[in-house]
Design a protein around this motif. Structure first.
Motif, short mmCIF file in Angstrom:
data_model
loop_
_atom_site.label_atom_id
_atom_site.label_comp_id
_atom_site.label_asym_id
_atom_site.label_seq_id
_atom_site.Cartn_x
_atom_site.Cartn_y
_atom_site.Cartn_z
N GLU A 103 0.83 -1.19 0.00
CA GLU A 103 0.00 0.00 0.00
C GLU A 103 0.87 1.25 0.00
O GLU A 103 2.06 1.20 0.33
N VAL A 104 0.25 2.37 -0.39
CA VAL A 104 0.93 3.66 -0.35
C VAL A 104 -0.13 4.73 -0.12
O VAL A 104 -1.27 4.60 -0.57
N THR A 105 0.24 5.77 0.62
CA THR A 105 -0.64 6.90 0.86
C THR A 105 -0.20 8.07 0.00
O THR A 105 0.98 8.43 -0.02
N LEU A 106 -1.16 8.66 -0.72
CA LEU A 106 -0.86 9.77 -1.63
C LEU A 106 -1.65 11.00 -1.24
O LEU A 106 -2.78 10.90 -0.76
N GLU A 107 -1.04 12.17 -1.47
CA GLU A 107 -1.70 13.44 -1.21
C GLU A 107 -1.64 14.31 -2.47
O GLU A 107 -1.18 13.87 -3.51
N ARG A 108 -2.15 15.53 -2.36
CA ARG A 108 -2.35 16.38 -3.54
C ARG A 108 -1.13 16.42 -4.45
O ARG A 108 -0.02 16.70 -4.01
N GLY A 109 -1.37 16.13 -5.72
CA GLY A 109 -0.33 16.21 -6.74
C GLY A 109 0.49 14.97 -6.90
O GLY A 109 1.15 14.79 -7.94
N ASP A 110 0.50 14.06 -5.91
CA ASP A 110 1.24 12.80 -6.05
C ASP A 110 0.65 11.99 -7.19
O ASP A 110 -0.56 12.02 -7.43
N ILE A 111 1.50 11.22 -7.86
CA ILE A 111 1.05 10.47 -9.04
C ILE A 111 1.49 9.01 -8.92
O ILE A 111 2.59 8.73 -8.41
N PHE A 112 0.62 8.11 -9.35
CA PHE A 112 0.85 6.68 -9.20
C PHE A 112 0.55 6.01 -10.54
O PHE A 112 -0.58 6.00 -11.01
N ASN A 113 1.57 5.45 -11.15
CA ASN A 113 1.43 4.68 -12.39
C ASN A 113 1.21 3.22 -11.99
O ASN A 113 2.15 2.44 -11.92
N ARG A 210 6.32 11.71 -6.00
CA ARG A 210 5.74 12.66 -5.06
C ARG A 210 5.74 14.06 -5.67
O ARG A 210 6.69 14.49 -6.31
N TYR A 211 4.62 14.76 -5.45
CA TYR A 211 4.42 16.07 -6.06
C TYR A 211 5.57 17.02 -5.79
O TYR A 211 6.11 17.65 -6.71
N TRP A 212 6.00 17.14 -4.55
CA TRP A 212 7.04 18.13 -4.23
C TRP A 212 8.39 17.73 -4.79
O TRP A 212 9.22 18.60 -5.10
N ASP A 213 8.63 16.45 -4.95
CA ASP A 213 9.87 16.02 -5.63
C ASP A 213 9.84 16.44 -7.10
O ASP A 213 10.85 16.88 -7.65
N ILE A 214 8.68 16.29 -7.74
CA ILE A 214 8.57 16.68 -9.15
C ILE A 214 8.71 18.19 -9.29
O ILE A 214 9.43 18.68 -10.17
N VAL A 215 8.04 18.93 -8.41
CA VAL A 215 8.09 20.39 -8.47
C VAL A 215 9.54 20.88 -8.32
O VAL A 215 9.98 21.80 -9.02
N GLY A 227 7.25 8.24 -18.87
CA GLY A 227 7.69 8.13 -20.26
C GLY A 227 8.96 7.31 -20.32
O GLY A 227 9.53 6.92 -19.29
N ALA A 228 9.43 7.07 -21.51
CA ALA A 228 10.62 6.23 -21.68
C ALA A 228 11.83 6.82 -20.98
O ALA A 228 12.73 6.10 -20.55
N THR A 229 11.87 8.16 -20.86
CA THR A 229 12.97 8.83 -20.17
C THR A 229 12.49 9.56 -18.92
O THR A 229 13.16 10.46 -18.43
N GLY A 230 11.34 9.18 -18.40
CA GLY A 230 10.74 9.90 -17.30
C GLY A 230 11.24 9.49 -15.93
O GLY A 230 12.03 8.55 -15.78
N MET A 231 10.78 10.21 -14.91
CA MET A 231 11.07 9.83 -13.53
C MET A 231 10.59 8.41 -13.28
O MET A 231 11.26 7.62 -12.61
N LEU A 232 9.40 8.11 -13.78
CA LEU A 232 8.86 6.75 -13.75
C LEU A 232 8.99 6.20 -15.15
O LEU A 232 8.21 6.55 -16.05
#
Length: 328
Positions: A103-113, A210-215, A227-232
């Protein structure tokens, strides 16, 4: 041809039309208060009552789920990508045959593929109504939802039966399967037990951002999140970028296929040039709004007010829509 108005390609948060009977768990206690939204594409709803805001094929689907506190979405699987980002609220995502593998807990802006071909569910663990936005791979979203067998059994106890055609029937309303139409086959417990059940340690590093990591990474240019070269690193049939105030630009640009803008925070001014189909114009998008930008249209998106501002940008690719899970 008279130039068209762009507003028809914008779905405002306040105009979203929910469906409360979209899936087979719509009457199951604990899941019976959820609302589902189909924003772009046909989606995966099992109900004829589901409203589709923009039916045009984009190579992916955009949807959303809104749920009050303690409401959950039952365990299911997809054959194509399912990507969520949190618009509001606090959410627990869980997976595995019985939802106990991780499991994982997500908050505003977090993204889960979320990896394909694993059972997954989610619940609002916040104190207020929450909304998560979804991107599903492919124009047909992989042919629908694959439910864990216990979900179908529980639903039958509350009057809902899913036909092999993918349509729901409510026996408590006197509905019956049409003559010659069989119930949707239910996978055996043994088949369900054979589904992958990755651990939390398997999933979070490769499928959660995580949203703040991406920001923090988007301080000079947009960040490719999926994407092929993305964070995920994945190729689910679309790419997802995050654009922030620091990485937005007034410069006009275009894409060779439709793209979608989905603000997470702040208000965004989107401008576009005239072409043979569309008049030049400007609009403002707020969090929860979704805008489909036509292929070949010169446009730009920048924050229109002070303060925090970030939006997700989705565009299709020529990659297959799944699968995405790999034990490696």
């Amino acid at each position: 041809m008279t130039p068209a108005e762009m507003e028809s390609r914008i779905v405002r948060y306040g105009d979203l039309m929910p469906c409360k009977t979209a899936f087979i768990d719509a009457h199951t206690p604990g899941s019976d208060q959820k609302e589902n939204f189909t924003i772009i594409g046909g989606g995966v709803s099992e109900s004829p009552d589901q409203h589709v805001h923009i039916a045009e094929a984009h190579g992916f689907n955009i949807g959303a789920a809104g749920q009050p506190p303690k409401c959950r979405n039952s365990l299911h699987s997809h054959r194509t990508a399912e990507v969520f980002f949190v618009l509001s609220g606090r959410w627990r995502f869980f997976w595995g045959r019985h939802g106990t593998a991780g499991e994982v807990t997500l908050e505003r802006g977090d993204i889960f593929n979320i990896p394909t071909d694993i059972f997954r569910g989610f619940e609002n663990i916040g104190n207020d109504y929450g909304m998560i936005m979804a991107v599903l791979g492919g124009d047909d979203a992989g042919g629908g939802v694959i439910w864990a067998p216990q979900v179908i059994r529980d639903a039958a106890d509350h009057g809902l039966v899913l036909a092999e055609t993918g349509k729901l029937y409510d026996t408590k309303k006197g509905e019956r399967l049409p003559e010659g139409v069989a119930p949707m086959p239910v996978m055996s417990d043994a088949e369900a037990d054979a589904y992958p059940a990755p651990t939390t340690a398997d999933v979070i590093p490769n499928y959660v951002a995580r949203y703040w990591d991406i920001v923090a990474l988007a301080d000079r240019k947009p960040v490719k999140v999926i994407g092929a070269t993305g964070m995920l690193r994945d190729k689910p049939g679309f790419e997802v970028d995050l654009i922030t105030r620091a990485s937005a630009t007034e410069a006009m640009h275009r894409h060779d296929r439709q793209s979608v803008l989905m603000p997470v925070t702040g208000h965004w001014r989107v401008s576009w040039s005239a072409n043979e189909t569309y008049r030049a114009g400007t609009t403002t998008l707020a969090p929860g709004d979704t805008m489909s930008v036509p292929a070949g249209l010169d446009h730009s998106a920048v924050p229109s007010m002070t303060g925090e501002a970030a939006l997700y940008h989705i565009i299709g690719t020529d990659d297959a829509a799944g699968p995405t899970w790999s034990a490696s």
